[in-house]
Design a protein around this motif. Sequence first.
Motif, PDB file in Angstrom:
ATOM      1  N   TYR A  53      -5.884   2.639   4.276  1.00  0.00           N
ATOM      2  CA  TYR A  53      -6.113   1.306   3.728  1.00  0.00           C
ATOM      3  C   TYR A  53      -5.448   0.279   4.646  1.00  0.00           C
ATOM      4  N   PRO A  54      -5.963  -0.954   4.692  1.00  0.00           N
ATOM      5  CA  PRO A  54      -5.255  -2.009   5.425  1.00  0.00           C
ATOM      6  C   PRO A  54      -3.869  -2.226   4.793  1.00  0.00           C
ATOM      7  N   ARG A  55      -2.948  -2.754   5.587  1.00  0.00           N
ATOM      8  CA  ARG A  55      -1.574  -2.949   5.096  1.00  0.00           C
ATOM      9  C   ARG A  55      -1.401  -4.304   4.414  1.00  0.00           C
ATOM     10  N   ARG A  61     -15.543   8.597   5.295  1.00  0.00           N
ATOM     11  CA  ARG A  61     -14.550   9.667   5.422  1.00  0.00           C
ATOM     12  C   ARG A  61     -15.029  10.945   4.735  1.00  0.00           C
ATOM     13  N   ILE A  62     -15.623  10.769   3.550  1.00  0.00           N
ATOM     14  CA  ILE A  62     -16.045  11.932   2.771  1.00  0.00           C
ATOM     15  C   ILE A  62     -17.305  12.563   3.360  1.00  0.00           C
ATOM     16  N   ILE A  63     -18.223  11.746   3.874  1.00  0.00           N
ATOM     17  CA  ILE A  63     -19.505  12.285   4.345  1.00  0.00           C
ATOM     18  C   ILE A  63     -19.397  12.865   5.751  1.00  0.00           C
ATOM     19  N   MET A 106     -23.780  10.760  -2.808  1.00  0.00           N
ATOM     20  CA  MET A 106     -23.637  10.646  -1.355  1.00  0.00           C
ATOM     21  C   MET A 106     -24.406  11.713  -0.588  1.00  0.00           C
ATOM     22  N   TRP A 112      -8.870   7.545   8.268  1.00  0.00           N
ATOM     23  CA  TRP A 112      -9.189   6.523   7.255  1.00  0.00           C
ATOM     24  C   TRP A 112      -7.940   6.173   6.456  1.00  0.00           C
ATOM     25  N   THR A 115       0.833  -1.198   0.000  1.00  0.00           N
ATOM     26  CA  THR A 115       0.000   0.000   0.000  1.00  0.00           C
ATOM     27  C   THR A 115       0.871   1.251   0.000  1.00  0.00           C
ATOM     28  N   PRO A 144     -19.148  15.583  -1.071  1.00  0.00           N
ATOM     29  CA  PRO A 144     -20.159  14.508  -1.128  1.00  0.00           C
ATOM     30  C   PRO A 144     -21.102  14.634  -2.328  1.00  0.00           C
ATOM     31  N   ALA A 202     -18.972  -2.652  -2.181  1.00  0.00           N
ATOM     32  CA  ALA A 202     -19.312  -1.260  -2.474  1.00  0.00           C
ATOM     33  C   ALA A 202     -18.078  -0.512  -2.960  1.00  0.00           C
ATOM     34  N   HIS A 203     -18.314   0.568  -3.675  1.00  0.00           N
ATOM     35  CA  HIS A 203     -17.208   1.359  -4.208  1.00  0.00           C
ATOM     36  C   HIS A 203     -17.707   2.771  -4.458  1.00  0.00           C
ATOM     37  N   LEU A 204     -16.797   3.730  -4.480  1.00  0.00           N
ATOM     38  CA  LEU A 204     -17.181   5.101  -4.815  1.00  0.00           C
ATOM     39  C   LEU A 204     -17.014   5.336  -6.307  1.00  0.00           C
ATOM     40  N   GLU A 232     -10.235  17.088   0.072  1.00  0.00           N
ATOM     41  CA  GLU A 232     -11.208  15.979   0.101  1.00  0.00           C
ATOM     42  C   GLU A 232     -12.315  16.235  -0.913  1.00  0.00           C
ATOM     43  N   VAL A 284     -15.514  -2.488   3.665  1.00  0.00           N
ATOM     44  CA  VAL A 284     -15.247  -2.880   2.283  1.00  0.00           C
ATOM     45  C   VAL A 284     -14.350  -1.844   1.588  1.00  0.00           C
ATOM     46  N   GLU A 285     -13.789  -0.935   2.393  1.00  0.00           N
ATOM     47  CA  GLU A 285     -12.760   0.019   1.935  1.00  0.00           C
ATOM     48  C   GLU A 285     -13.259   0.971   0.853  1.00  0.00           C
ATOM     49  N   CYS A 286     -14.522   1.417   0.964  1.00  0.00           N
ATOM     50  CA  CYS A 286     -15.054   2.302  -0.081  1.00  0.00           C
ATOM     51  C   CYS A 286     -14.690   3.765   0.150  1.00  0.00           C
ATOM     52  N   GLY A 287     -14.694   4.225   1.410  1.00  0.00           N
ATOM     53  CA  GLY A 287     -14.300   5.611   1.692  1.00  0.00           C
ATOM     54  C   GLY A 287     -15.455   6.576   1.898  1.00  0.00           C
ATOM     55  N   ALA A 288     -16.699   6.084   1.786  1.00  0.00           N
ATOM     56  CA  ALA A 288     -17.865   6.966   1.903  1.00  0.00           C
ATOM     57  C   ALA A 288     -17.906   7.682   3.258  1.00  0.00           C
ATOM     58  N   ASN A 309     -10.723   7.130  -4.138  1.00  0.00           N
ATOM     59  CA  ASN A 309     -10.431   7.876  -2.912  1.00  0.00           C
ATOM     60  C   ASN A 309      -9.327   8.907  -3.103  1.00  0.00           C
ATOM     61  N   ASP A 352       3.913   0.803   2.821  1.00  0.00           N
ATOM     62  CA  ASP A 352       3.925   0.066   4.087  1.00  0.00           C
ATOM     63  C   ASP A 352       5.081  -0.935   4.138  1.00  0.00           C
TER      64      ASP A 352
END
Lengths: 431, 123
Positions: free
Chosen positions: B111-113, B99-101, A238, B109, A128, A177, A277-279, A174, B93-97, A162, A146
């Motif tokens: 990512y996992p390592r 953090r933004i909202i 969002m 926020w 990462t 939304p 899910a995904h943005l 950032e 599920v690492e989407c990021g919603a 992201n 990392d």
Amino acid sequence: MPEKFDVVVIGAGPAGAAAAITTAKAGMSTLVLERGDFSGAKNMFGGLVFTKPTAEIIPEFWKTAPMERKIIEYQYWLLSKESHVQVSHRNQKFVKDFNSFTAFRARFDKWFAAQAESSGATLLTRTTATGVLKDSTGKVNGVSTDRGDINANVVITCDGANSLIAKGAGLHREWKPQDMAIAVKETYSLPKDKIEERFNIRGDEGVALMIYGGREEEYAGFVYTNKDTISFGLGAIMSDLAKTKSQNMPMQMLEWLKSHPSVQRLLDGAALREYTAHLIPEGGYNSIPPLYTDGMMVCGDAAMLVNALNWEGTNFAMFSGKFAGQTAIAAKKSGSGFSASRLAGYQAYLEDSFVLKDLKKFRDVPHFIASHKHFLTLYPELMNDLLYKFFEVDGRAKEEHLKEMKKELYSKRGRLGLIKDAIGLYRKVLS
Amino acid sequence: MNSSGEITQTSSSASSSQPATATEENIVSVEERLYLAKYKLDERPHLAIYDQAVCQKCAQINGSPQPCMRLCPADVYKWEDGKRNIVSYDNCVECGACRIICPYTNIEWTYPRWGRGLSLRYG
């Protein structure tokens, strides 16, 4: 591994792999960092990839790429509570010369990243990127991960929706939304023959279905046929969803859509295999951040290069990655480094292509839709009501039906509103 | 570079029990859905609340469920006893919603390592 690479690409999705293929083929030492277990492990999309732009990146990709079904029919459904109006287009031309196909990111991206490796790039998975390194002048000259730091002459960041790397490097703040959609998707397995029967297709033919309307919140739903699975999901802006004060709105809306009588039949008896899910960055042209800085370029979702109107993201990602790669090659040839002025060609490439031309053309559409919520809420309902009245036979004269239809149309939107909407739509989308 | 990411720990493995079918009567919980995914836990949480007092303020101003809970598609955030935002980062599920909202940028926020977290089969 060498101490320093010509190019470090962050993210092995469609943008990153395209960038790496381009630079590696030109003989630049290229490292691709991927945070997933494998390329594609973290990636999700609705399901459509367009053929022609993909073939420009990888000629004859269809000989080896993991594809699901070739789309021969596009459908739009406008829902009301227990009905839908359908507009669809099926064409033998699509059968002979496929325009798009369905795919899974976890398989397609893995294959695409392997193309980058066979072009000479080094792929480092399970790593990462956490930020960029800068020299004393502020030029990006490496990536922190990392697993340690890596030096680079130029960094191409394709780290997805992201966009943490570009944010961390100070290129933008950032996301807002109102510029971002959250999409949830389920993959269902269903026997091949059932899928073919249900969607009236055979062999490797497929159907793409887009769904709108039927509830107060705006959303865009999708159903795509795969070989022996169906991709089902929806996306919503969002800031809109957050107005509804209830837990887990994305999943609630998915459940609602799934229970709609028209949609339910498509998935009946199918077994759930995956939920994720995904943005989706949907801000369009007006929200695109700076695309490059000293020593770094930003591609794909990370640069908000998505055409939400036409459901195009993958191709934009691939092309922006390729252009960034070409820019890096030209900068190396010039021999005068990778400063921002040397990377400005990246933006020029994008502006000259369909990527920024399309996004610029439809620049006001996201705002237009946001300020015309009734397009995706009231109009689907109206169309369903009107068609019901049109088809209904109840012993009354048709003239009465027509009167009722007119009355309903004018009472719900008004004559002036209808005219305004028509002109607005023409100006923003068609002219 | 180290290679400590090679040690893996499986928190929730793929469920091989009967998969849920899409019928009206059968609404599958978030937990059941997430069991379908391959997941390797990063024992260091990749999500955190900076300040619980800010979440309390948010609950007063925006009501509860707060925006992060409204948007999270995996029920990572739960409001406990009306005063604590409990973060189940292993649902993420690492989407990021979130953090933004978050109106107060109160979510740390990352990512996992080392390739941990979610691994999709389809995507």
